[in-house]
Design a protein around this motif. Structure first.
Motif, PDB file in Angstrom:
ATOM      1  N   GLY A 120       0.813  -1.209   0.000  1.00 26.31           N
ATOM      2  CA  GLY A 120       0.000   0.000   0.000  1.00 26.31           C
ATOM      3  C   GLY A 120       0.845   1.257   0.000  1.00 26.31           C
ATOM      4  N   PHE A 121       0.200   2.355   0.370  1.00 28.37           N
ATOM      5  CA  PHE A 121       0.797   3.678   0.295  1.00 28.37           C
ATOM      6  C   PHE A 121       0.488   4.460   1.557  1.00 28.37           C
ATOM      7  N   ALA A 122       1.343   5.425   1.863  1.00 25.63           N
ATOM      8  CA  ALA A 122       1.113   6.314   2.996  1.00 25.63           C
ATOM      9  C   ALA A 122       1.229   7.760   2.536  1.00 25.63           C
ATOM     10  N   PHE A 123       0.335   8.586   3.046  1.00 24.83           N
ATOM     11  CA  PHE A 123       0.298  10.000   2.704  1.00 24.83           C
ATOM     12  C   PHE A 123       0.138  10.814   3.973  1.00 24.83           C
ATOM     13  N   SER A 124       0.732  12.014   4.001  1.00 23.36           N
ATOM     14  CA  SER A 124       0.436  12.924   5.103  1.00 23.36           C
ATOM     15  C   SER A 124      -0.870  13.624   4.750  1.00 23.36           C
ATOM     16  N   ALA A 125      -1.570  14.078   5.752  1.00 28.50           N
ATOM     17  CA  ALA A 125      -2.822  14.789   5.503  1.00 28.50           C
ATOM     18  C   ALA A 125      -2.576  16.128   4.824  1.00 28.50           C
ATOM     19  N   ALA A 126      -1.315  16.597   4.831  1.00 33.97           N
ATOM     20  CA  ALA A 126      -0.954  17.844   4.156  1.00 33.97           C
ATOM     21  C   ALA A 126      -0.711  17.639   2.670  1.00 33.97           C
ATOM     22  N   GLY A 127      -0.733  16.389   2.212  1.00 33.19           N
ATOM     23  CA  GLY A 127      -0.596  16.123   0.787  1.00 33.19           C
ATOM     24  C   GLY A 127       0.768  15.645   0.340  1.00 33.19           C
ATOM     25  N   HIS A 128       1.525  15.010   1.218  1.00 29.12           N
ATOM     26  CA  HIS A 128       2.825  14.458   0.846  1.00 29.12           C
ATOM     27  C   HIS A 128       2.733  12.938   0.774  1.00 29.12           C
ATOM     28  N   ARG A 129       3.341  12.383  -0.246  1.00 28.92           N
ATOM     29  CA  ARG A 129       3.477  10.921  -0.332  1.00 28.92           C
ATOM     30  C   ARG A 129       4.672  10.552   0.522  1.00 28.92           C
ATOM     31  N   LEU A 130       4.497   9.618   1.432  1.00 30.42           N
ATOM     32  CA  LEU A 130       5.576   9.183   2.305  1.00 30.42           C
ATOM     33  C   LEU A 130       6.220   7.941   1.718  1.00 30.42           C
ATOM     34  N   SER A 131       7.498   8.006   1.473  1.00 29.28           N
ATOM     35  CA  SER A 131       8.238   6.833   1.018  1.00 29.28           C
ATOM     36  C   SER A 131       8.662   6.070   2.264  1.00 29.28           C
ATOM     37  N   LEU A 132       8.175   4.853   2.389  1.00 29.73           N
ATOM     38  CA  LEU A 132       8.463   4.043   3.565  1.00 29.73           C
ATOM     39  C   LEU A 132       9.599   3.079   3.281  1.00 29.73           C
ATOM     40  N   GLY A 133      10.342   2.764   4.304  1.00 34.09           N
ATOM     41  CA  GLY A 133      11.418   1.795   4.206  1.00 34.09           C
ATOM     42  C   GLY A 133      11.483   0.993   5.487  1.00 34.09           C
ATOM     43  N   VAL A 134      12.419   0.076   5.546  1.00 37.02           N
ATOM     44  CA  VAL A 134      12.605  -0.764   6.724  1.00 37.02           C
ATOM     45  C   VAL A 134      14.049  -0.602   7.196  1.00 37.02           C
ATOM     46  N   ALA A 135      14.208  -0.247   8.458  1.00 35.45           N
ATOM     47  CA  ALA A 135      15.531  -0.085   9.052  1.00 35.45           C
ATOM     48  C   ALA A 135      16.155  -1.461   9.297  1.00 35.45           C
ATOM     49  N   ALA A 136      17.440  -1.475   9.593  1.00 32.69           N
ATOM     50  CA  ALA A 136      18.171  -2.723   9.831  1.00 32.69           C
ATOM     51  C   ALA A 136      17.566  -3.534  10.977  1.00 32.69           C
ATOM     52  N   ASN A 137      16.932  -2.835  11.933  1.00 32.91           N
ATOM     53  CA  ASN A 137      16.322  -3.536  13.063  1.00 32.91           C
ATOM     54  C   ASN A 137      14.905  -4.013  12.767  1.00 32.91           C
ATOM     55  N   GLY A 138      14.433  -3.815  11.522  1.00 35.56           N
ATOM     56  CA  GLY A 138      13.106  -4.276  11.126  1.00 35.56           C
ATOM     57  C   GLY A 138      11.979  -3.287  11.350  1.00 35.56           C
ATOM     58  N   ARG A 139      12.304  -2.121  11.883  1.00 30.96           N
ATOM     59  CA  ARG A 139      11.267  -1.111  12.110  1.00 30.96           C
ATOM     60  C   ARG A 139      10.968  -0.358  10.824  1.00 30.96           C
ATOM     61  N   VAL A 140       9.704  -0.004  10.642  1.00 30.81           N
ATOM     62  CA  VAL A 140       9.286   0.790   9.487  1.00 30.81           C
ATOM     63  C   VAL A 140       9.674   2.244   9.743  1.00 30.81           C
ATOM     64  N   ILE A 141      10.236   2.881   8.717  1.00 35.57           N
ATOM     65  CA  ILE A 141      10.661   4.278   8.819  1.00 35.57           C
ATOM     66  C   ILE A 141      10.190   5.051   7.586  1.00 35.57           C
ATOM     67  N   VAL A 142      10.133   6.372   7.711  1.00 33.66           N
ATOM     68  CA  VAL A 142       9.854   7.239   6.570  1.00 33.66           C
ATOM     69  C   VAL A 142      11.192   7.657   5.981  1.00 33.66           C
ATOM     70  N   VAL A 143      11.392   7.334   4.715  1.00 38.84           N
ATOM     71  CA  VAL A 143      12.645   7.621   4.025  1.00 38.84           C
ATOM     72  C   VAL A 143      12.595   8.996   3.367  1.00 38.84           C
ATOM     73  N   ASP A 144      11.413   9.389   2.875  1.00 39.98           N
ATOM     74  CA  ASP A 144      11.294  10.655   2.162  1.00 39.98           C
ATOM     75  C   ASP A 144       9.848  11.106   2.142  1.00 39.98           C
ATOM     76  N   ARG A 145       9.652  12.408   1.969  1.00 37.92           N
ATOM     77  CA  ARG A 145       8.321  13.004   1.777  1.00 37.92           C
ATOM     78  C   ARG A 145       8.351  13.730   0.453  1.00 37.92           C
ATOM     79  N   VAL A 146       7.391  13.436  -0.406  1.00 38.26           N
ATOM     80  CA  VAL A 146       7.344  14.035  -1.733  1.00 38.26           C
ATOM     81  C   VAL A 146       5.974  14.692  -1.912  1.00 38.26           C
ATOM     82  N   ASP A 147       5.960  15.932  -2.443  1.00 40.46           N
ATOM     83  CA  ASP A 147       4.676  16.578  -2.720  1.00 40.46           C
ATOM     84  C   ASP A 147       3.847  15.689  -3.639  1.00 40.46           C
ATOM     85  N   TYR A 148       2.588  15.580  -3.345  1.00 42.35           N
ATOM     86  CA  TYR A 148       1.693  14.724  -4.123  1.00 42.35           C
ATOM     87  C   TYR A 148       0.448  15.523  -4.472  1.00 42.35           C
ATOM     88  N   PRO A 149       0.149  15.662  -5.754  1.00 46.70           N
ATOM     89  CA  PRO A 149      -1.002  16.491  -6.154  1.00 46.70           C
ATOM     90  C   PRO A 149      -2.329  15.911  -5.694  1.00 46.70           C
TER      91      PRO A 149
END
Length: 77
Positions: free
Chosen positions: A48-77
């Motif tokens: 799936g996908f994650a978005f901020s309520a302000a309109g950014h697409r959140l690029s998710l990744g997985v850290a070495a310890n297995g935790r989900v992290i936000v790698v980047d925020r990109v403006d999304y129309p």
């Protein structure tokens, strides 16, 4: 500080492999809350996908310890 600054931290998670057909499933108060809830396999499998309520697409990744992290925020129309 704007009255809408809180929207940058609120997260909407949609399930589906195609953005055009993804279905919103969850709303979280913060990025941290969303990352703690999501499973590493969900991110790794592109479930799936994650978005901020302000309109950014959140690029998710997985850290070495297995935790989900936000790698980047990109403006999304």
């Amino acid at each position: 500080m704007s009255d809408f600054d809180w929207l940058a931290d609120a997260v909407i998670v949609a399930e589906g492999r195609d953005e055009d057909h993804a279905v919103p499933q969850f709303v979280f108060r913060s990025v941290g809350e969303a990352c703690r809830y999501l499973e590493h396999w969900w991110v790794e499998n592109g479930e799936g996908f994650a978005f901020s309520a302000a309109g950014h697409r959140l690029s998710l990744g997985v850290a070495a310890n297995g935790r989900v992290i936000v790698v980047d925020r990109v403006d999304y129309p």
